[in-house]
Motif scaffolding. Structure first.
Motif, PDB file in Angstrom:
ATOM      1  N   ILE A  41      -2.444  -5.072  -6.743  1.00 51.42           N
ATOM      2  CA  ILE A  41      -3.036  -5.948  -5.511  1.00 51.42           C
ATOM      3  C   ILE A  41      -4.257  -5.305  -4.397  1.00 51.42           C
ATOM      4  CG2 ILE A  41      -1.560  -6.692  -3.423  1.00 51.42           C
ATOM      5  CD1 ILE A  41       0.846  -7.289  -5.224  1.00 51.42           C
ATOM      6  N   TRP A  42      -3.105  -4.139  -4.214  1.00 55.75           N
ATOM      7  CA  TRP A  42      -4.143  -3.492  -3.689  1.00 55.75           C
ATOM      8  C   TRP A  42      -5.834  -3.377  -3.623  1.00 55.75           C
ATOM      9  CZ3 TRP A  42      -6.424   1.908  -3.591  1.00 55.75           C
ATOM     10  CH2 TRP A  42      -6.786   2.053  -2.384  1.00 55.75           C
ATOM     11  N   PRO A  58       1.481  -2.615  -7.043  1.00 60.12           N
ATOM     12  CA  PRO A  58       0.679  -2.615  -5.868  1.00 60.12           C
ATOM     13  C   PRO A  58      -0.840  -2.055  -6.170  1.00 60.12           C
ATOM     14  CG  PRO A  58       2.559  -0.834  -6.647  1.00 60.12           C
ATOM     15  CD  PRO A  58       2.519  -1.653  -7.245  1.00 60.12           C
ATOM     16  N   LEU A 118       0.962  -0.952  -0.052  1.00 58.41           N
ATOM     17  CA  LEU A 118      -0.147  -0.165  -0.171  1.00 58.41           C
ATOM     18  C   LEU A 118       0.974   1.411   0.040  1.00 58.41           C
ATOM     19  CD1 LEU A 118      -3.118  -0.015   0.054  1.00 58.41           C
ATOM     20  CD2 LEU A 118      -2.760   0.771   2.434  1.00 58.41           C
TER      21      LEU A 118
END
Lengths: 343, 285
Positions: free
Chosen positions: B165-166, B162, B116
């Protein structure tokens, strides 16, 4: 459009009483345990999440952690173009790069400070305008009316357009002699004396702000629209029965209900705007006019135009420290009473 | 969406809405109009004072853009780089997000927080070190990362991975756990459950992430301007070819902008529903 938004509550019936209470909310591992003590299986299951994470971990290491470490090391070196071929041989500079960056009485430090202040002002203005336009549009379009669907699609066009295509078009519009902006302001409305310059000089900040808001507000619109779908309809019905008008409903129900959404939205907008490189770079080229010299472009220029990577790296590190402090403080301020994002 | 209030909105509301939305539409459409109309203008129209209406319509700019700069080549480069970065980050992110969403394991929190937080770092932070790494790798091993498409794809993962994924963690959290549990009871392994049940159920989220990753990569300028050379240049850099020459062929610039925008905008508008659904589940919690 109607995807469930809060993580669904785990089904208590599926796992039942065999599961320790603290495990009850996640049901992967407990299931395995319930099916009996097959040791090899359990070992495999215990390592499974790590196996699944392995590609991501490897890539994260490669693209984020290693570069970050190298970035910090770079910031302590005198890294000019002579050492590009092998940066490890560059001489140590200690804290020199940092000293140069924050020595506000010398040119390098003063330019960085100016650029930082510009970036802060620009970011606050841009985020505020993006949020305002996005929220207003989303609230006005919450209720159905004729043409709402096509209009919503249209509003997302600036968001979908590739940055360079959109910003080049704005650059054309801001041309002094053949651009639309001066044509309207000067030729058609008769404002001011001379045709203004928009891409150099003090006006450049307004030009940048216009482009940034144009490109950024649809994201706020998108997120707020999504957030509005979580507000239970019954609230509005109850308020209407109690005699609350449309405006009152917006003020008393819609805006308060949007608060958690806004907290994430404002943070994301802030970080994106603050770090934005694409917009000023396409609008102005490699070096922006002083009035619109944003930090990202400034660091780029310090590194790739004047070839001082060490100083550029030190500036990057300082920037990240600032962003960490701001983000950390913001999250602390706003997360009181809220579950943290991944809990 | 049904009306939130059973009573009709008051006239003040309707009028404010009308005025606001009209102005906003004008603001949004202005550059689109300039782009479209200028792309059909003869050169003297775009070199002189701006005109709302062209003096004559021509499609010449659309033919010339391919010759002034090797636009087709840039197009292919962008397609390869953005496509590969998208596929790679989505595949890797699905596995990672599944692990985080379905399992409690040591380091889970550290992983999500790290992922994150990398999102908040400016691209410039990664640009300098990655540039040096690529140059050094090239010098010591002869593997040309700097200037190659592969290198550029890697750098694009710095923002697409990222985010993917988040968003996917949030989305998979909204896919009922009963689904994969049922699959496992029926004899699927965890991987089988992921591929046969969870992934199909998460298609809207995955599409949303893919759309976002592709769009961002397609529009990326910073890495593209440093990490490419003459043969690997993407549209982001190539398009500046029209604008930085002595003569700026603005009609060609606008035509090229339109041509490179149409695929992404069309794709985006087609898949817009998925993106909204994905953002709803992934980002707005």
């Amino acid at each position: 459009m109607s995807a469930p938004v809060t993580p669904p509550t785990p089904a208590p019936t599926a796992v039942g009483a065999q599961v320790p209470p603290e495990r009850a909310e996640r049901s992967g591992p407990p299931r395995a345990r319930r099916r009996g003590p097959r040791t090899p299986g359990r070992i495999r299951r215990a390592s499974l999440p790590y196996l699944l994470l392995l590609p991501a971990l490897a890539l994260e290491l490669l693209i984020h952690l290693v570069p970050m470490v190298i970035g910090v090391v770079m910031s302590f070196k005198t890294l000019t173009q002579f050492y590009i071929r092998d940066w490890t041989t560059a001489p140590w500079a200690g804290f020199d790069n940092y000293r140069i960056s924050v020595d506000f009485s010398a040119p390098v430090g003063k330019d960085l400070l100016d650029s930082f202040v510009t970036t802060c002002l620009f970011t606050v203005a841009s985020v505020a305008l993006c949020w305002l336009l996005g929220t207003a549009a989303a609230v006005f379009m919450q209720e159905s009316f004729r043409g709402r669907g096509p209009l919503r699609a249209l509003f997302l066009v600036p968001y979908a357009l590739p940055v360079y295509a959109a910003v080049i078009t704005w650059a054309f519009m801001f041309q002094r002699d053949n651009g639309l902006v001066n044509h309207v302001l000067h030729d058609q409305l008769g404002l001011g004396g001379d045709r203004a310059f928009w891409l150099i000089g003090d006006n450049s900040l307004y030009a940048l702000l216009t482009v940034s808001v144009w490109k950024g507000w649809p994201f706020a619109f998108l997120i707020v629209t999504a957030g509005l779908q979580n507000i239970p309809k019954e609230l509005y019905e109850a308020a209407a029965i109690d005699g609350a008008g449309m405006w009152q409903q917006i003020r008393r129900i819609t805006l308060p209900a949007l608060r958690p959404v806004n907290q994430v939205l404002v943070l994301v907008l802030f970080l994106w705007t603050f770090n934005d490189f694409n917009t000023p770079y396409v609008l102005f080229g490699r070096s922006a006019p002083k009035a619109a010299d944003l930090v990202s472009l400034h660091i780029y220029q310090s590194s790739f135009v004047t070839w001082n990577f060490g100083t550029g790296a030190a500036m990057s590190v300082l920037l990240v420290l600032f962003l960490l402090v701001v983000t950390g403080g913001y999250l602390l301020l706003t997360s009181r009473g809220r579950k943290s994002a991944d809990a | 969406m049904p009306s939130p209030s059973p009573t009709a909105p008051p006239r003040s509301f309707v009028w404010s809405r009308r005025v606001f939305l009209t102005l906003l539409t004008g603001f949004v459409l202005l550059p689109v109009y300039v782009m479209a109309s200028s792309s059909l203008k003869p050169l003297q129209d775009v070199s002189g004072r701006f005109r709302w209406l062209p003096s004559g319509l021509t499609v010449r700019p659309y033919l010339d853009i391919w010759k002034t700069v090797p636009l087709a080549e840039y197009f292919v480069n962008s397609l390869i780089v953005a496509g590969a970065a998208t596929v790679l980050s989505v595949v890797v992110a699905v596995f990672a997000a599944y692990a985080v969403s379905r399992y409690r394991f040591r380091g889970r929190r550290v992983f999500t927080v790290t992922v994150l937080s990398t999102q908040m770092f400016p691209g410039i932070l990664f640009l300098l070190p990655l540039f040096l790494i690529f140059v050094n790798v090239g010098n010591t091993t002869g593997v040309a990362l700097y200037g190659s498409r592969g290198g550029l794809i890697l750098t694009y993962l710095t923002f697409s991975l990222p985010f993917s994924i988040w968003m996917l963690i949030g989305y998979l959290d909204s896919v009922p756990r009963d689904l994969d549990e049922a699959a496992m009871v029926d004899g699927c392994g965890p991987l089988g459950a992921l591929l046969r049940v969870v992934v199909p159920a998460a298609v809207p989220g995955i599409v949303a992430v893919a759309v976002y990753a592709f769009m961002t990569a397609w529009g990326e300028v910073l890495f593209a301007s440093v990490m490419t050379n003459d043969t690997t240049r993407t549209l982001a850099v190539g398009l500046q070819g029209y604008a930085t020459q002595n003569d700026v062929y603005w009609n060609q610039v606008m035509a090229a902008s339109l041509v490179v925008s149409v695929p992404v905008v069309a794709g985006f508008l087609l898949l817009q529903r998925y993106l909204v659904a994905g953002l709803t589940a992934g980002a707005v919690k």
